[in-house]
Design a protein around this motif. Structure first.
Motif, PDB file in Angstrom:
ATOM      1  N   LEU A 236      66.985   6.061  55.167  1.00  0.00           N
ATOM      2  CA  LEU A 236      65.813   6.676  54.548  1.00  0.00           C
ATOM      3  C   LEU A 236      66.175   7.896  53.703  1.00  0.00           C
ATOM      4  N   GLY A 237      67.457   8.283  53.700  1.00  0.00           N
ATOM      5  CA  GLY A 237      67.906   9.399  52.865  1.00  0.00           C
ATOM      6  C   GLY A 237      67.323  10.730  53.284  1.00  0.00           C
ATOM      7  N   ARG A 238      67.235  10.945  54.584  1.00  0.00           N
ATOM      8  CA  ARG A 238      66.645  12.209  55.031  1.00  0.00           C
ATOM      9  C   ARG A 238      67.314  12.728  56.299  1.00  0.00           C
ATOM     10  N   ILE A 239      67.386  14.059  56.392  1.00  0.00           N
ATOM     11  CA  ILE A 239      67.706  14.712  57.668  1.00  0.00           C
ATOM     12  C   ILE A 239      66.434  14.682  58.498  1.00  0.00           C
ATOM     13  N   GLU A 240      66.563  14.303  59.747  1.00  0.00           N
ATOM     14  CA  GLU A 240      65.425  14.369  60.677  1.00  0.00           C
ATOM     15  C   GLU A 240      65.726  15.420  61.726  1.00  0.00           C
ATOM     16  N   MET A 241      64.763  16.272  61.985  1.00  0.00           N
ATOM     17  CA  MET A 241      64.889  17.188  63.116  1.00  0.00           C
ATOM     18  C   MET A 241      63.909  16.767  64.198  1.00  0.00           C
ATOM     19  N   HIS A 242      64.417  16.825  65.413  1.00  0.00           N
ATOM     20  CA  HIS A 242      63.608  16.487  66.584  1.00  0.00           C
ATOM     21  C   HIS A 242      63.832  17.532  67.666  1.00  0.00           C
ATOM     22  N   LEU A 243      62.926  17.549  68.648  1.00  0.00           N
ATOM     23  CA  LEU A 243      63.130  18.283  69.903  1.00  0.00           C
ATOM     24  C   LEU A 243      63.083  17.245  71.013  1.00  0.00           C
ATOM     25  N   ARG A 244      64.202  17.138  71.721  1.00  0.00           N
ATOM     26  CA  ARG A 244      64.306  16.090  72.751  1.00  0.00           C
ATOM     27  C   ARG A 244      64.056  16.674  74.138  1.00  0.00           C
ATOM     28  N   SER A 245      63.150  16.053  74.853  1.00  0.00           N
ATOM     29  CA  SER A 245      62.866  16.489  76.219  1.00  0.00           C
ATOM     30  C   SER A 245      64.030  16.082  77.132  1.00  0.00           C
ATOM     31  N   LEU A 246      64.590  17.065  77.831  1.00  0.00           N
ATOM     32  CA  LEU A 246      65.773  16.775  78.656  1.00  0.00           C
ATOM     33  C   LEU A 246      65.395  16.131  79.982  1.00  0.00           C
ATOM     34  N   VAL A 247      64.137  16.257  80.345  1.00  0.00           N
ATOM     35  CA  VAL A 247      63.661  15.697  81.622  1.00  0.00           C
ATOM     36  C   VAL A 247      62.285  15.059  81.405  1.00  0.00           C
ATOM     37  N   GLN A 248      61.861  14.307  82.379  1.00  0.00           N
ATOM     38  CA  GLN A 248      60.459  13.881  82.370  1.00  0.00           C
ATOM     39  C   GLN A 248      59.633  15.101  82.754  1.00  0.00           C
ATOM     40  N   GLN A 249      58.594  15.377  82.000  1.00  0.00           N
ATOM     41  CA  GLN A 249      57.828  16.594  82.288  1.00  0.00           C
ATOM     42  C   GLN A 249      56.412  16.506  81.728  1.00  0.00           C
ATOM     43  N   GLU A 250      55.582  17.392  82.268  1.00  0.00           N
ATOM     44  CA  GLU A 250      54.211  17.506  81.781  1.00  0.00           C
ATOM     45  C   GLU A 250      54.017  18.922  81.244  1.00  0.00           C
ATOM     46  N   VAL A 251      53.443  19.004  80.043  1.00  0.00           N
ATOM     47  CA  VAL A 251      53.187  20.294  79.425  1.00  0.00           C
ATOM     48  C   VAL A 251      51.685  20.400  79.200  1.00  0.00           C
ATOM     49  N   THR A 252      51.137  21.600  79.356  1.00  0.00           N
ATOM     50  CA  THR A 252      49.708  21.786  79.114  1.00  0.00           C
ATOM     51  C   THR A 252      49.498  22.623  77.853  1.00  0.00           C
ATOM     52  N   ILE A 253      48.612  22.130  76.989  1.00  0.00           N
ATOM     53  CA  ILE A 253      48.282  22.846  75.758  1.00  0.00           C
ATOM     54  C   ILE A 253      46.772  23.009  75.716  1.00  0.00           C
ATOM     55  N   ALA A 254      46.313  24.255  75.756  1.00  0.00           N
ATOM     56  CA  ALA A 254      44.871  24.553  75.761  1.00  0.00           C
ATOM     57  C   ALA A 254      44.132  23.628  76.731  1.00  0.00           C
ATOM     58  N   GLY A 255      44.699  23.451  77.897  1.00  0.00           N
ATOM     59  CA  GLY A 255      44.039  22.665  78.945  1.00  0.00           C
ATOM     60  C   GLY A 255      44.335  21.177  78.915  1.00  0.00           C
ATOM     61  N   GLU A 256      44.934  20.681  77.836  1.00  0.00           N
ATOM     62  CA  GLU A 256      45.238  19.238  77.768  1.00  0.00           C
ATOM     63  C   GLU A 256      46.683  18.968  78.217  1.00  0.00           C
ATOM     64  N   ALA A 257      46.827  17.991  79.126  1.00  0.00           N
ATOM     65  CA  ALA A 257      48.158  17.648  79.630  1.00  0.00           C
ATOM     66  C   ALA A 257      48.844  16.668  78.680  1.00  0.00           C
ATOM     67  N   ILE A 258      50.097  16.949  78.354  1.00  0.00           N
ATOM     68  CA  ILE A 258      50.906  16.063  77.510  1.00  0.00           C
ATOM     69  C   ILE A 258      52.137  15.663  78.319  1.00  0.00           C
ATOM     70  N   LEU A 259      52.381  14.343  78.403  1.00  0.00           N
ATOM     71  CA  LEU A 259      53.516  13.853  79.186  1.00  0.00           C
ATOM     72  C   LEU A 259      54.708  13.562  78.291  1.00  0.00           C
ATOM     73  N   PHE A 260      55.878  13.921  78.782  1.00  0.00           N
ATOM     74  CA  PHE A 260      57.135  13.594  78.098  1.00  0.00           C
ATOM     75  C   PHE A 260      58.001  12.767  79.023  1.00  0.00           C
ATOM     76  N   ASP A 261      58.498  11.640  78.530  1.00  0.00           N
ATOM     77  CA  ASP A 261      59.548  10.928  79.252  1.00  0.00           C
ATOM     78  C   ASP A 261      60.855  11.671  79.033  1.00  0.00           C
ATOM     79  N   GLN A 262      61.811  11.426  79.898  1.00  0.00           N
ATOM     80  CA  GLN A 262      63.147  11.952  79.650  1.00  0.00           C
ATOM     81  C   GLN A 262      63.662  11.358  78.342  1.00  0.00           C
ATOM     82  N   ASP A 263      64.231  12.191  77.475  1.00  0.00           N
ATOM     83  CA  ASP A 263      64.797  11.805  76.169  1.00  0.00           C
ATOM     84  C   ASP A 263      63.767  11.488  75.088  1.00  0.00           C
ATOM     85  N   GLU A 264      62.507  11.581  75.422  1.00  0.00           N
ATOM     86  CA  GLU A 264      61.493  11.408  74.384  1.00  0.00           C
ATOM     87  C   GLU A 264      61.564  12.598  73.415  1.00  0.00           C
ATOM     88  N   THR A 265      61.296  12.354  72.132  1.00  0.00           N
ATOM     89  CA  THR A 265      61.405  13.451  71.162  1.00  0.00           C
ATOM     90  C   THR A 265      60.080  13.770  70.466  1.00  0.00           C
TER      91      THR A 265
END
Ligand code: AVJ
Length: 311
Positions: A236-265
């Motif tokens: 695709l001719g592009r640099i991609e930047m990501h943030l990779r979750s190192l573990v399975q985890q749940e994060v809360t943003i303004a009261g909403e829970a967001i789930l991350f699998d391990q290695d999900e970006t």
């Protein structure tokens, strides 16, 4: 709470490939990190473009003189620190007015006050707003020259880049020009080094978007549970930047829970690279004609002058 930011964040993090807009990197802290990136040896786009600009400015002076353009308004899109416009203003006596367009506030206000001190003869204005849309500039007799340095155009999808360029034609009006910095396609090693610096500044810059959500959206990201990733997607001719979750985890943003699998970006940025001819092609589909291209040694960066082809 910044509702626009919150809505964008939640929409982005509900996608199956989680994604955030790179425009949210640039709060006060993020703009500071970006300035630090620009001082890195590995981050060749900044220093390479800056080194090219004095030559560009001299040749532009000749070009404008030959074309009897003696009243020019320079309009910088997505203006940040205003370092790049200085070598232009130094060489171009026909520039009577400089307009900095951007979405962000304080950083730019400080920079424009500085600039006004260095160039007392030039009228300096700051206009806040979404510079990707057509903007109504004050009518004047001047020829408008758009300036979009840094290869920031690479943040857009190619289709969005065409839309941006078309809107910029509307903003700048007929007989206008556009001067753009374009980062070129090159070997993977050089590209990836520029986005994986040895001082980890780019990692801090990337993770600042998490810190910003913590600060502004009452989120609880643990920055140590994410890793900065930057890879060249050659297809695709592009640099991609990501943030990779190192573990399975749940994060809360303004009261909403967001789930991350391990290695999900979270996909945080694309930075498209173009061959100069490829970019000319793209610009021509937005009604701009390639007028002149300046290439850095080894073709590692290009500055291109486009002319409004009308229609
Ligand atoms: C400001 C979009 C040109 O894509 O190179 C720098 C941003 N991201 N390091 C780029 C950036 C990571 C930069 N632009």
């Amino acid at each position: 709470m910044n509702q626009g930011f919150l809505q964008d964040v939640l929409a982005g993090l509900r996608l199956s490939q989680k994604a955030l807009s790179p425009k949210y990197f640039y709060d006060e802290q993020g703009s500071e990190y970006f300035d630090q990136i620009c001082q890195l040896e590995e981050y060749y786009p900044y220093r390479t473009e800056l080194a090219l600009l004095p030559d560009v400015a001299q040749e532009l002076n000749q070009f404008f003189t030959q074309h009897s353009l003696d009243n020019v308004q320079l309009v910088e899109f997505g203006a940040g620190s205003l370092h790049k416009v200085k070598p232009l203003l130094q060489e171009l006596p026909m520039v009577r007015e400089f307009v900095a367009l951007d979405i962000s506030g304080e950083h730019l206000k400080r920079a424009s006050a500085d600039l006004a001190q260095s160039f007392p003869q030039i009228e300096i204005k700051v206009a806040q707003g979404d510079f990707t849309k057509p903007i109504r500039l004050e009518l004047s007799e001047a020829t408008s020259i758009g300036f979009f340095p840094g290869s920031t155009i690479g943040n857009f999808e190619p289709k969005e880049a065409v839309d941006f360029l078309r809107n910029a034609r509307t903003t700048l009006g007929k007989d206008s020009y556009m001067l753009l910095g374009v980062d070129t396609k090159k070997d993977r090693q050089m590209l990836e080094r520029a986005y994986n610096d040895s001082k980890d500044i780019t990692a801090h810059f990337n993770k600042n978007i998490l810190a910003r959500m913590n600060r502004e959206l009452d989120a609880d990201f643990n920055l140590d549970q994410f890793r900065h990733v930057a890879v060249y997607n050659q297809k695709l001719g592009r640099i991609e930047m990501h943030l990779r979750s190192l573990v399975q985890q749940e994060v809360t943003i303004a009261g909403e829970a967001i789930l991350f699998d391990q290695d999900e970006t979270i996909h945080t940025e694309n930075s498209y690279k173009y061959h100069p001819e490829e970019f000319e092609q793209l610009a021509s589909s937005a009604g701009w004609q390639g007028e002149k291209t300046w290439l850095a040694p080894d073709g590692i960066f290009a500055i291109m002058l486009l002319r409004n082809a009308g229609g």
